[in-house]
Design a protein around this motif. Structure first.
Motif, PDB file in Angstrom:
ATOM      1  N   THR A 551       0.582  -1.505  -0.155  1.00  0.00           N
ATOM      2  CA  THR A 551       0.044   0.010  -0.100  1.00  0.00           C
ATOM      3  C   THR A 551       0.477   1.500   0.036  1.00  0.00           C
ATOM      4  OG1 THR A 551      -1.931  -1.040   1.068  1.00  0.00           O
ATOM      5  CG2 THR A 551      -2.168   1.315   1.342  1.00  0.00           C
ATOM      6  N   ILE A 552       2.490   1.258   0.537  1.00  0.00           N
ATOM      7  CA  ILE A 552       2.699   1.971   0.716  1.00  0.00           C
ATOM      8  C   ILE A 552       3.644   2.459  -0.529  1.00  0.00           C
ATOM      9  CG2 ILE A 552       5.251   3.182   1.685  1.00  0.00           C
ATOM     10  CD1 ILE A 552       4.080   1.881   4.305  1.00  0.00           C
ATOM     11  N   ARG A 553       3.862   1.673  -1.185  1.00  0.00           N
ATOM     12  CA  ARG A 553       4.626   1.447  -2.107  1.00  0.00           C
ATOM     13  C   ARG A 553       3.630   2.155  -3.962  1.00  0.00           C
ATOM     14  NH1 ARG A 553       6.775  -3.874  -5.552  1.00  0.00           N
ATOM     15  NH2 ARG A 553       7.798  -3.853  -2.862  1.00  0.00           N
ATOM     16  N   GLU A 554       1.900   1.562  -3.760  1.00  0.00           N
ATOM     17  CA  GLU A 554       1.651   1.850  -4.210  1.00  0.00           C
ATOM     18  C   GLU A 554       1.268   3.741  -4.212  1.00  0.00           C
ATOM     19  OE1 GLU A 554      -2.089  -0.437  -4.339  1.00  0.00           O
ATOM     20  OE2 GLU A 554      -0.565  -1.986  -4.850  1.00  0.00           O
ATOM     21  N   TYR A 555       1.736   3.922  -2.945  1.00  0.00           N
ATOM     22  CA  TYR A 555       1.212   5.622  -3.131  1.00  0.00           C
ATOM     23  C   TYR A 555       2.522   6.557  -2.847  1.00  0.00           C
ATOM     24  CZ  TYR A 555       1.190   9.951   0.312  1.00  0.00           C
ATOM     25  OH  TYR A 555       1.015  11.276   0.646  1.00  0.00           O
ATOM     26  N   PHE A 556       2.891   6.274  -2.701  1.00  0.00           N
ATOM     27  CA  PHE A 556       4.871   6.377  -3.709  1.00  0.00           C
ATOM     28  C   PHE A 556       4.838   6.830  -4.864  1.00  0.00           C
ATOM     29  CE2 PHE A 556       6.666   6.685   0.552  1.00  0.00           C
ATOM     30  CZ  PHE A 556       6.608   8.388   1.056  1.00  0.00           C
ATOM     31  N   ALA A 560      -1.657   6.549  -4.895  1.00  0.00           N
ATOM     32  CA  ALA A 560      -2.768   6.347  -5.011  1.00  0.00           C
ATOM     33  C   ALA A 560      -2.805   6.293  -2.978  1.00  0.00           C
ATOM     34  CB  ALA A 560      -2.675   4.380  -5.376  1.00  0.00           C
ATOM     35  N   MET A 561      -3.963   6.618  -3.278  1.00  0.00           N
ATOM     36  CA  MET A 561      -5.166   6.463  -1.074  1.00  0.00           C
ATOM     37  C   MET A 561      -5.842   4.815  -1.031  1.00  0.00           C
ATOM     38  SD  MET A 561      -3.361   9.018  -0.518  1.00  0.00           S
ATOM     39  CE  MET A 561      -4.229   9.858   0.741  1.00  0.00           C
ATOM     40  N   PRO A 562      -5.172   4.191  -0.355  1.00  0.00           N
ATOM     41  CA  PRO A 562      -5.574   3.425  -0.172  1.00  0.00           C
ATOM     42  C   PRO A 562      -7.385   3.905   0.305  1.00  0.00           C
ATOM     43  CG  PRO A 562      -4.643   3.840   1.377  1.00  0.00           C
ATOM     44  CD  PRO A 562      -3.908   4.408   1.175  1.00  0.00           C
ATOM     45  N   GLU A 563      -8.106   2.725   0.345  1.00  0.00           N
ATOM     46  CA  GLU A 563      -9.233   3.093   0.483  1.00  0.00           C
ATOM     47  C   GLU A 563      -9.787   3.792   2.048  1.00  0.00           C
ATOM     48  OE1 GLU A 563     -10.323  -1.092   0.376  1.00  0.00           O
ATOM     49  OE2 GLU A 563      -9.077   0.284  -0.563  1.00  0.00           O
ATOM     50  N   GLU A 564     -10.155   4.566   2.881  1.00  0.00           N
ATOM     51  CA  GLU A 564     -10.851   5.283   3.819  1.00  0.00           C
ATOM     52  C   GLU A 564     -10.851   3.332   4.783  1.00  0.00           C
ATOM     53  OE1 GLU A 564     -10.502   7.020   6.654  1.00  0.00           O
ATOM     54  OE2 GLU A 564     -10.986   8.156   4.781  1.00  0.00           O
ATOM     55  N   GLY A 565     -10.879   3.627   5.613  1.00  0.00           N
ATOM     56  CA  GLY A 565     -10.877   2.323   6.781  1.00  0.00           C
ATOM     57  C   GLY A 565     -10.495   1.233   6.245  1.00  0.00           C
ATOM     58  N   LYS A 566      -8.973   0.841   5.087  1.00  0.00           N
ATOM     59  CA  LYS A 566      -8.783  -0.388   4.990  1.00  0.00           C
ATOM     60  C   LYS A 566      -7.822  -0.926   6.347  1.00  0.00           C
ATOM     61  CE  LYS A 566      -5.275  -2.329   1.809  1.00  0.00           C
ATOM     62  NZ  LYS A 566      -4.630  -2.065   0.480  1.00  0.00           N
TER      63      LYS A 566
END
Ligand SMILES: *[C@@H]1O[C@H](CO)[C@@H](O)[C@H](O)[C@H]1NC(C)=O
Ligand SMILES: *[C@@H]1O[C@H](CO)[C@@H](O)[C@H](O)[C@H]1NC(C)=O
Ligand SMILES: *[C@@H]1O[C@H](CO)[C@@H](O)[C@H](O)[C@H]1NC(C)=O
Ligand SMILES: *[C@@H]1O[C@H](CO)[C@@H](O)[C@H](O)[C@H]1NC(C)=O
Ligand SMILES: *[C@@H]1O[C@H](CO)[C@@H](O)[C@H](O)[C@H]1NC(C)=O
Length: 611
Positions: A551-556, A560-566
């Motif tokens: 998730t951190i990699r996709e963000y950098f 891309a932000m994860p959906e709220e509540g992931k």
């Protein structure tokens, strides 16, 4: 945020190897011993026992022999020099006082870079801050950069620096005059550290006086005139330095991954210059407002939940994997409480193991401190802690000693060979204890009310966490009677109206930076999301989670932000084996194997914390 207890730093101090100089040894030992300030104890627990001196030589990623920071001429331009084999280092001069940036008063910031190893689709540098305050960015990048890079993607450079007062940045903060034999005083002072505040009636009075005396000592060394470094180490100044570094790099915006105290640095930066935030991951959150006020016990919100996880996972693991096993989690809790009560009246004596060593006494206080520090890293430390506690029940203190700091072994007082070495370079340290107090106390509003007000704060902490409230209260104790006021202290408002899209990360239960703080911080930054990791311990690094890492990699990589509540699950279970090859060699492919290795590496060397 780090907590301090520096016990175990011992292990790294010794491990880091023969660094040679008396000065270095003293600095490290000083670090190791300070019990009042920011906590670093988790680190002490990283190993079954302290690694040997050669451990780091074998395992360190850097380690270029012969190169020293002093060879780089400080410059107002960012000029990189090769260092530590695969790294680049620079020494950048910045104004001591950003509010009055006129020469000649300068600070020289030590900076390190680990290049992107994939240049196609190159995405620029990501800054990391390991926490503390007082943690050395140089140390963490030098030892862990390839691991951070495995998580964020190999097309990013990893950059960090030693913040003001720390490590290779000049001038350093030390509350003792290291240029003379008075550094011995520092060691002897640390050895006088009082017991845990709830060990016996009246301890607080001694501890408060000990802390006040240290504050006075610091003020006389780092704050005796208006241009001294002590007034210029607050997080606002550090954030401004970071802005200056990205400008010198020619980067328009900051990409940043901050842990623990590093989340406060990130929040400060984003509040002051929201338009300069590119991507920011804040992992293991300090509630910015409470940290800055110094008040409240918010940081203890989930501490006992982490302690309770010791009881439940121990019970689930069974007697073979958990030496303190009993028929139910609550029976294990009672077993521990009984042991602690016994130790209060009858500490365990471990006789000297040789004519050259000395007996050791395992007191209630030492055990409480070790338990507090274990809560940072359940996966790594719980099994050894359980064994040590079970042995203490039967009067055997040796397993306890093997996982707890034994600073007398480090004392160079009688070691004439090491004490004759010249100081070869600025000390490479994992964290700087005196700097950590100076930064923390610079950031916080002054503590007022004297010992009686502290007594009530201690009671609040003890009420908030049975397992570690009284030990953690010592963090704030380090700031009583603190006499050096920062010239520039940013105490809010934290947050911004601008869309900043920060990714906040929090464990469901973190012993010092609770999940709640991630939500409180996130609410101040529009467009932010909180990613929860379903595990126990301090920061996401305390438990490998491929889900969090990806998730951190996709963000950098993509923004891309994860959906709220992931919610991301942890990949391992406390008390179950994690350190053998068959347990870790199950990755389906090279990419996952590499990620697993990185997450294991980061778990073993988590943020120094204090916070
Ligand atoms: C890192 O990359 C820069 C820019 O391409 C290059 O000048 C430098 O030599 C590289 N450093 C190392 C250690 O490879
Ligand atoms: C530290 O000690 C040295 C040697 O005794 C002395 O020259 C120096 O002035 C001292 N520094 C401070 C800040 O007192
Ligand atoms: C701590 O808890 C006790 C018992 O619940 C309560 O009487 C006391 O007021 C609490 N103290 C503080 C400072 O909150
Ligand atoms: C793994 O950890 C267990 C207990 O935590 C220890 O007994 C064992 O020696 C360790 N194995 C390795 C390969 O480090
Ligand atoms: C290593 O871990 C695997 C998987 O958890 C386990 O089955 C095995 O017994 C462990 N081996 C040792 C030597 O601890």
């Amino acid at each position: 945020m780090g907590v301090k207890v520096r016990l175990a730093v011992v292990s790294t101090a010794g491990a880091r190897g023969k660094l040679g100089s008396v000065k270095v040894v003293f600095t490290r030992v000083g670090l190791t011993l300070i019990l009042l300030v920011i906590f670093l104890w988790w680190r002490e627990l990283g190993f079954e026992k302290a690694p040997s001196r050669s451990w780091f030589e074998k395992n360190s990623i850097g380690g270029m022999k012969g190169w020293i920071w002093g060879e780089i001429k400080p410059s107002e331009d960012l000029i990189w020099y090769p260092c530590y084999n695969e790294y680049d280092c620079a020494r950048l001069e910045v104004p001591l006082d950003w509010l009055d940036p006129s020469p000649p008063n300068m600070v020289t910031i030590a900076i390190i870079r680990y290049n992107a190893t994939e240049r196609t689709n190159y995405k620029g540098p990501i800054f990391v801050n390991p926490g503390g305050p007082g943690g050395s960015g140089i140390w963490f990048v030098k030892h862990l950069a390839p691991y951070y890079q495995s998580v964020v993607g190999r097309n990013h450079d990893i950059i960090s620096f030693d913040p003001r007062g720390i490590g290779a940045t000049v001038p350093p903060i030390s509350c003792w005059n290291l240029s003379s034999s008075t550094s011995i005083s520092s060691l002897l002072w640390d050895i006088q550290a009082p017991p845990v505040l709830d060990a016996h009636a009246g301890v607080l009075y001694d501890a408060y006086a000990h802390a006040s005396a240290f504050s006075q000592q610091c003020a006389s060394i780092i704050g005796s005139d208006e241009h001294m470094i002590g007034r210029f180490v607050s997080t606002a100044s550090v954030a401004r330095d970071m802005l200056h570094i990205i400008e010198k790099l020619g980067e328009e915006k900051l990409k940043y991954w901050g842990f623990s105290y590093g989340t406060f640095l990130g929040v400060t930066f984003a509040s002051l210059w929201p338009q300069k935030v590119g991507r920011m991951v804040l992992d293991g959150n300090v509630d910015a407002e409470q940290y800055s006020s110094g008040e409240g016990t918010h940081f203890l919100t989930d501490t006992d939940a982490v302690m309770n996880s010791f009881f439940t996972y121990c019970h689930a693991a069974g007697p073979t994997l958990c030496a303190l096993y009993a028929s139910s989690p609550s029976t294990i809790e009672v077993r521990l409480a009984t042991l602690l009560a016994t130790l209060k009246n009858s500490p365990v004596i471990v006789p000297a193991s040789s004519p050259n060593s000395r007996p050791e006494i395992i007191t209630f206080s030492r055990v409480r401190k070790l338990i507090s520090s274990a809560l940072y890293r359940p996966l790594v430390v719980f099994p050894a802690l359980a064994s040590a506690l079970a042995a203490l029940e039967s009067g055997d203190g040796k397993p306890f000693l093997s996982i707890s700091p034994q600073f007398q072994d480090q004392l160079p007082l009688c070691d004439s060979t090491s004490s004759l070495d010249p100081a070869p370079e600025m000390p490479e340290v994992e964290s700087s204890a005196d700097a950590s107090v100076a930064i923390l106390c610079s950031d916080q509003a002054p503590f007022t009310g004297g010992v009686s007000a502290f007594s009530s704060y201690l009671e609040q902490c003890s009420n908030a966490s049975k397992s570690a409230g009284a030990t953690m209260a010592s963090m704030r104790l380090g700031c009583v009677e603190w006499g050096v006021r920062a010239k520039w202290r940013f105490d809010g408002p934290f947050g911004t109206d601008a869309e900043t899209k920060i990714l906040f990360v929090g464990n469901r239960a973190d012993n010092i930076t609770p999940l709640k703080s991630a939500y409180i911080n996130a609410a101040r930054f529009p467009g932010s999301v909180v990613l929860e990791q379903n595990s126990y311990g301090h920061t996401s690094l305390s438990m490998p989670s491929r889900c969090t890492a990806k998730t951190i990699r996709e963000y950098f990589q993509e923004g891309a932000m994860p959906e709220e509540g992931k919610v991301c699950e942890g990949d391992l279970i406390p008390f179950q084996p994690w350190n053998n090859t068959s347990a870790t060699a199950v990755a389906e492919d090279d990419e996952h194997a590499e990620l697993d290795e990185a997450l294991m590496g980061l778990m073993k060397f988590p943020p120094p914390f204090g916070t």
